[in-house]
Scaffold this motif. Sequence first.
Motif, mmCIF file in Angstrom:
data_model
loop_
_atom_site.group_PDB
_atom_site.id
_atom_site.type_symbol
_atom_site.label_atom_id
_atom_site.label_comp_id
_atom_site.label_asym_id
_atom_site.label_seq_id
_atom_site.Cartn_x
_atom_site.Cartn_y
_atom_site.Cartn_z
ATOM 1 N N THR A 114 24.562 13.566 41.836
ATOM 2 C CA THR A 114 26.011 13.698 41.977
ATOM 3 C C THR A 114 26.439 15.157 41.809
ATOM 4 O O THR A 114 27.364 15.613 42.474
ATOM 5 C CB THR A 114 26.754 12.814 40.962
ATOM 6 O OG1 THR A 114 26.186 12.989 39.661
ATOM 7 C CG2 THR A 114 26.657 11.351 41.355
ATOM 8 N N ASP A 115 25.750 15.884 40.949
ATOM 9 C CA ASP A 115 26.096 17.298 40.754
ATOM 10 C C ASP A 115 26.021 18.070 42.068
ATOM 11 O O ASP A 115 26.899 18.873 42.386
ATOM 12 C CB ASP A 115 25.152 17.947 39.735
ATOM 13 C CG ASP A 115 25.380 17.445 38.319
ATOM 14 O OD1 ASP A 115 26.409 16.778 38.087
ATOM 15 O OD2 ASP A 115 24.530 17.710 37.452
ATOM 16 N N THR A 116 24.969 17.818 42.841
ATOM 17 C CA THR A 116 24.806 18.575 44.084
ATOM 18 C C THR A 116 25.834 18.162 45.132
ATOM 19 O O THR A 116 26.233 18.971 45.966
ATOM 20 C CB THR A 116 23.373 18.409 44.629
ATOM 21 O OG1 THR A 116 23.154 19.349 45.671
ATOM 22 C CG2 THR A 116 23.134 17.010 45.175
ATOM 23 N N LEU A 125 13.468 10.083 42.912
ATOM 24 C CA LEU A 125 14.117 10.426 41.650
ATOM 25 C C LEU A 125 14.860 11.746 41.785
ATOM 26 O O LEU A 125 14.395 12.661 42.474
ATOM 27 C CB LEU A 125 13.073 10.584 40.537
ATOM 28 C CG LEU A 125 12.111 9.432 40.291
ATOM 29 C CD1 LEU A 125 10.988 9.901 39.379
ATOM 30 C CD2 LEU A 125 12.850 8.258 39.678
ATOM 31 N N GLY A 126 15.988 11.851 41.098
ATOM 32 C CA GLY A 126 16.614 13.149 40.963
ATOM 33 C C GLY A 126 15.703 14.070 40.163
ATOM 34 O O GLY A 126 15.049 13.637 39.214
ATOM 35 N N VAL A 127 15.622 15.330 40.564
ATOM 36 C CA VAL A 127 14.755 16.281 39.872
ATOM 37 C C VAL A 127 15.262 16.479 38.443
ATOM 38 O O VAL A 127 16.419 16.848 38.228
ATOM 39 C CB VAL A 127 14.717 17.626 40.627
ATOM 40 C CG1 VAL A 127 13.946 18.669 39.826
ATOM 41 C CG2 VAL A 127 14.074 17.434 41.999
ATOM 42 N N LYS A 167 19.537 10.353 51.427
ATOM 43 C CA LYS A 167 18.238 10.722 50.847
ATOM 44 C C LYS A 167 17.679 11.967 51.530
ATOM 45 O O LYS A 167 17.136 12.862 50.864
ATOM 46 C CB LYS A 167 17.280 9.544 50.987
ATOM 47 C CG LYS A 167 15.939 9.734 50.302
ATOM 48 C CD LYS A 167 15.140 8.449 50.372
ATOM 49 C CE LYS A 167 14.865 8.055 51.806
ATOM 50 N NZ LYS A 167 14.168 6.756 51.924
ATOM 51 N N GLN A 168 17.830 12.049 52.855
ATOM 52 C CA GLN A 168 17.346 13.229 53.571
ATOM 53 C C GLN A 168 18.125 14.471 53.161
ATOM 54 O O GLN A 168 17.550 15.558 53.030
ATOM 55 C CB GLN A 168 17.460 13.013 55.083
ATOM 56 C CG GLN A 168 16.781 14.099 55.904
ATOM 57 C CD GLN A 168 15.300 14.215 55.590
ATOM 58 O OE1 GLN A 168 14.556 13.233 55.642
ATOM 59 N NE2 GLN A 168 14.854 15.426 55.245
ATOM 60 N N ARG A 169 19.410 14.309 52.944
ATOM 61 C CA ARG A 169 20.222 15.442 52.479
ATOM 62 C C ARG A 169 19.705 15.939 51.133
ATOM 63 O O ARG A 169 19.552 17.148 50.915
ATOM 64 C CB ARG A 169 21.680 15.017 52.361
ATOM 65 C CG ARG A 169 22.594 16.111 51.818
ATOM 66 C CD ARG A 169 24.046 15.681 51.784
ATOM 67 N NE ARG A 169 24.912 16.816 51.489
ATOM 68 C CZ ARG A 169 26.121 16.991 51.990
ATOM 69 N NH1 ARG A 169 26.623 16.104 52.826
ATOM 70 N NH2 ARG A 169 26.835 18.055 51.675
ATOM 71 N N TRP A 170 19.433 15.014 50.234
ATOM 72 C CA TRP A 170 18.922 15.391 48.919
ATOM 73 C C TRP A 170 17.538 16.035 49.025
ATOM 74 O O TRP A 170 17.238 16.988 48.307
ATOM 75 C CB TRP A 170 18.870 14.164 48.016
ATOM 76 C CG TRP A 170 20.203 13.734 47.479
ATOM 77 C CD1 TRP A 170 21.275 14.537 47.196
ATOM 78 C CD2 TRP A 170 20.605 12.407 47.137
ATOM 79 N NE1 TRP A 170 22.319 13.790 46.705
ATOM 80 C CE2 TRP A 170 21.933 12.479 46.654
ATOM 81 C CE3 TRP A 170 19.976 11.165 47.191
ATOM 82 C CZ2 TRP A 170 22.635 11.353 46.223
ATOM 83 C CZ3 TRP A 170 20.673 10.041 46.758
ATOM 84 C CH2 TRP A 170 21.988 10.137 46.282
ATOM 85 N N LEU A 171 16.695 15.518 49.925
ATOM 86 C CA LEU A 171 15.371 16.118 50.124
ATOM 87 C C LEU A 171 15.496 17.542 50.649
ATOM 88 O O LEU A 171 14.796 18.456 50.192
ATOM 89 C CB LEU A 171 14.549 15.268 51.094
ATOM 90 C CG LEU A 171 13.964 13.966 50.537
ATOM 91 C CD1 LEU A 171 13.442 13.088 51.668
ATOM 92 C CD2 LEU A 171 12.842 14.263 49.541
ATOM 93 N N ASP A 172 16.395 17.744 51.615
ATOM 94 C CA ASP A 172 16.597 19.082 52.181
ATOM 95 C C ASP A 172 17.091 20.063 51.120
ATOM 96 O O ASP A 172 16.764 21.259 51.168
ATOM 97 C CB ASP A 172 17.596 19.023 53.339
ATOM 98 C CG ASP A 172 17.050 18.272 54.549
ATOM 99 O OD1 ASP A 172 15.818 18.088 54.630
ATOM 100 O OD2 ASP A 172 17.864 17.858 55.400
ATOM 101 N N GLU A 173 17.876 19.558 50.175
ATOM 102 C CA GLU A 173 18.420 20.420 49.124
ATOM 103 C C GLU A 173 17.468 20.550 47.938
ATOM 104 O O GLU A 173 17.754 21.286 46.991
ATOM 105 C CB GLU A 173 19.773 19.872 48.659
ATOM 106 C CG GLU A 173 20.852 19.943 49.743
ATOM 107 C CD GLU A 173 22.157 19.277 49.317
ATOM 108 O OE1 GLU A 173 22.154 18.562 48.294
ATOM 109 O OE2 GLU A 173 23.169 19.479 50.006
#
Length: 338
Positions: free
Chosen positions: A115-117, A106-108, A71-77
């Motif tokens: 998964t795309d990222t 939620l995914g933006v 989740k933190q990885r996704w937030l950073d990205e």
Amino acid sequence: MRIKYNVAVVGAGISGSLVCRHLADAGFKVTLFDKDRSAGGRLKNLLLDGQAVDIGVPYIPGDSELLNGLKQRWLDEGVVTPWTVPVYDFRANGEPFVREEKTLFLGVERQSVLTDTLLQGVDLVGDTRVVSATAEDGWYLRCHQGETHGPYDFLILAMPAPKVALLLKEFPGLQAMARSVQYIPCWTSVLEFEEPLDPGFDVAHASDRFNGFPGLNPLYMLVHHNAKPGRKAAKDTWTLHWCARESLEYKDVSSDEISERSLIALEQLLDRPLPAATVHNQHWLHCQAIDRLNENSYYLDSDIHMGLCGDWFEPGGLVGAVASAEGLATAVIKAIQR
């Protein structure tokens, strides 16, 4: 100089995508195969009037420690956004009540962006259904169009157990293990209302996922798509997830019958007539593995250079799928670099 291992991964859901990310970050060449055009699995979306509507995993739980790193990885990205919302349940008399307020993620714009990222820089071979996997001086994958891909130094199958069993005919022991896994299916209905539904809440789910809401109602969860941050829809759109009990009972009925039953169930739950609605259904045949397969959260055979992962090793939906993928990726990297 270390040989750059060539790894094939089959299955582009969250497990397969996460394994790909870890292996690619470790310097391995990774090729991902999936029967769909794009990645996502149960993070997939339905396009309605050009807008993406989540039809699988409705949100990422904010209270799972196992998901904190991802989740933190996704937030950073910048690909997830928080959603703080009261979560409702229903009493036996049909009255809704606030169970708790939660911060969900939620995914933006759509869930499949997650998964795309993860797959940036990974070679995705989409619209390709792998029908057999053979080990002969490397792994070879034969696909439904008739072509063969390979050789690969390592094979990872990140798929539901019944699909794994179909690919491993050369390995009777592994095939029997995969065939032993039992699944609960799930129906999901997306309802587009001509007028706002306005039930007084945006998220509701039953305490009992197997039996659903009180009164033998077939529904387990209701999510208001339009209330999600960054989501758009031309009409007032709701996603209805069926409980396991009713999904099992109605696993073989037509989509039209599910549409009718979803409307009746929601009307009974809210105890009032519904606005006119269009219904779209998704049938997840392998939604939830019933039992954990073994002590590990994955399977790895270093002798034949093959690994298996998914929520049939570590039940728990998205959380289990992530735990299984991370465990296998770590083990594969250690085995290859040994």
